[in-house]
Design an enzyme around this catalytic site. Structure first.
Site, PDB file in Angstrom:
ATOM      1  N   GLY A   1      14.248  11.631 -57.318  1.00  0.00           N
ATOM      2  CA  GLY A   1      14.594  11.045 -58.618  1.00  0.00           C
ATOM      3  C   GLY A   1      13.864   9.745 -58.853  1.00  0.00           C
TER       4      GLY A   1
ATOM      5  N   SER B   1      10.721   9.507 -61.437  1.00  0.00           N
ATOM      6  CA  SER B   1      10.174   9.363 -62.793  1.00  0.00           C
ATOM      7  C   SER B   1      11.267   9.340 -63.856  1.00  0.00           C
ATOM      8  CB  SER B   1       9.236  10.534 -63.105  1.00  0.00           C
ATOM      9  OG  SER B   1       8.246  10.635 -62.127  1.00  0.00           O
TER      10      SER B   1
ATOM     11  N   GLU C   1       3.502  12.064 -46.260  1.00  0.00           N
ATOM     12  CA  GLU C   1       2.909  13.307 -46.754  1.00  0.00           C
ATOM     13  C   GLU C   1       1.444  13.080 -47.149  1.00  0.00           C
ATOM     14  OE1 GLU C   1       4.067  16.029 -46.264  1.00  0.00           O
ATOM     15  OE2 GLU C   1       3.015  17.410 -47.603  1.00  0.00           O
TER      16      GLU C   1
ATOM     17  N   GLU D   1      -6.081   8.579 -62.760  1.00  0.00           N
ATOM     18  CA  GLU D   1      -6.453   7.281 -63.351  1.00  0.00           C
ATOM     19  C   GLU D   1      -5.827   6.139 -62.546  1.00  0.00           C
ATOM     20  OE1 GLU D   1      -5.222   9.839 -65.060  1.00  0.00           O
ATOM     21  OE2 GLU D   1      -6.948  10.436 -66.277  1.00  0.00           O
TER      22      GLU D   1
END
Ligand code: FAD
Length: 369
Positions: A122, A124, A240, A353
């Site tokens: 949880g 974004s 990861e 970006e």
């Protein structure tokens, strides 16, 4: 090439014995087979292949980083079934192991690693994706609970998960990234509403929105220090990140094979193919350099480069495969899936970006634009 150590050979034999006899023949079907993927996770946990560097009781064999990496490479090259709730073992578990209290580790880690309880991330929010530090979900202390109000989005598999590492603002007056805490949210709690998002892409990893209306989270569910959520997030993702290049590299190799099969005889396509082959090798070499740095106990700044190079190269490869296949590629569902999956890889865990900004500012020391 070095010869694989005995333990890597043992893993390869184990995987071959686990997979159904017709696995490769019918891989297109098996890749979506959730019961098989669940069985694989459970069996891999029992055998100690889930997190090979961790001790046996936590799904590993206390192996060194090099063996662990070779095992990941062999698994990816052999198309080992994908973990059905990858963010659980890949992101939530390292966070719990590093920051969890003994009670949290005892209760949560094994069901997670066996795949019995799924996890969502949880982070974004509608107004805070790349700008994670700008999140607005509030967690206000009220006696022995945090009272949580807010809205999360893109929460993969929340509707199928039991738990969520929920990042919320616990100090609105602190500088943005110093006022966030990580809370372990039981998704069955009163006040939690989960709405899957209808997707136009082919995926078994459904996005959800999670609405939090006065949800009570016990204080003992705090993961890490109060207002220390920023570090919990970075450390959990780092684990990861060091290995994610392997999956991208193997997928890139598969894509390159598809391009060759489609017959890239056009000069422009051949030039792009050559450039992609070079980038694939650069990715692999960077992966080994990162390993070398970690083994030597040196700071390893490669993760951001590998995230960017791996995902962008993967996307270019599958776009080239589509170009080589020609107009018919639009109606090829497998190719469409690969292209969408590659596009997703350039967004989750940090968009390309944003990765470029990080590399420019933090690794190369360039001034902010
Ligand atoms: C497959 C997938 C799974 C995901 N799973 C999860 C999950 O389980 N849990 C979770 O919390 N989130 C998840 N996400 C969400 C993901 O983390 C966000 O999509 C990502 O952080 C980008 O945020 P955003 O979508 O709000 O885009 P925005 O941050 O709004 O960005 C929009 C565009 O602006 C660009 N941009 C933004 N800031 C800058 C900048 N400073 N400089 C230059 N360009 C900029 C971005 O690159 C992008 O092109 C997932 C995403 C995908 C694709």
């Amino acid at each position: 090439m070095t010869t694989p150590s005995e333990v890597v050979a043992e893993y390869v034999d184990w995987l071959a014995a686990f997979l159904p006899d017709d696995y490769y023949e019918n891989y297109r079907r098996y890749r979506w087979d959730i019961p098989l993927r669940r069985d694989h996770q459970r069996a891999a946990f029992e055998a100690g292949w889930i997190q090979p560097t961790w001790p046996r009781e936590h799904g590993g064999r206390s192996l060194g980083l090099r063996d662990a990496m070779e095992i990941r490479i062999e698994g990816a090259l052999r198309s080992a079934p994908k973990l059905p709730n990858i963010q659980g073992p890949g992101v939530a578990a390292p966070g719990i192991r590093q920051f969890g209290t003994p009670a949290q580790i005892e209760r949560l880690l094994v069901p997670l690693l066996r795949g019995d309880e799924w996890w969502a991330l949880g982070m974004s929010e509608p107004e805070a994706g790349s700008d994670f530090a700008g999140l607005r979900t509030r967690a206000d202390r009220d006696a022995d609970v945090f009272r949580v109000n807010g809205h999360k989005i893109w929460t993969t598999q929340a509707h199928e998960s039991r738990w969520c590492t929920l990042y919320a603002r616990t100090d609105p007056d602190a500088p943005k990234h110093r006022g966030i805490s990580c809370l372990i949210l039981d998704l069955h709690s009163p006040g939690v509403r989960i709405e899957p998002i209808r997707m136009s892409s082919i995926s078994d990893e459904t996005f959800c929105e999670v609405f939090l209306d006065d949800v009570e989270i016990p204080v003992e569910n705090l993961l890490g220090p109060v207002n220390g959520g920023w570090n919990v997030a970075l450390s959990s993702l780092h684990h990861e990140r060091q290995m994610i290049w392997i999956m991208n590299w193997v997928e890139i190799k598969r894509g390159l094979d598809a391009v060759r099969k489609a017959g890239a005889d056009d000069q422009g396509l051949c030039a792009e193919l050559g450039s992609l082959l070079a980038d694939a090798e650069a990715l692999r070499a960077t992966g080994y350099r990162a390993l070398g740095n970690e083994l030597a106990g040196r700071n390893s700044p490669e993760a951001d480069i590998m995230k960017l190079l791996g995902s962008v190269t993967l996307q270019r490869v599958w776009e080239l495969a589509a170009a080589a296949e020609g107009p018919g590629s639009a109606g090829d569902p497998d190719l469409l899936f690969e292209r969408q999956d590659a596009l997703a890889a350039t967004i989750y865990g940090g968009t390309s970006e944003v990765q470029r900004n990080i590399i420019a500012e933090r690794l190369l020391g360039l001034p902010k634009g």
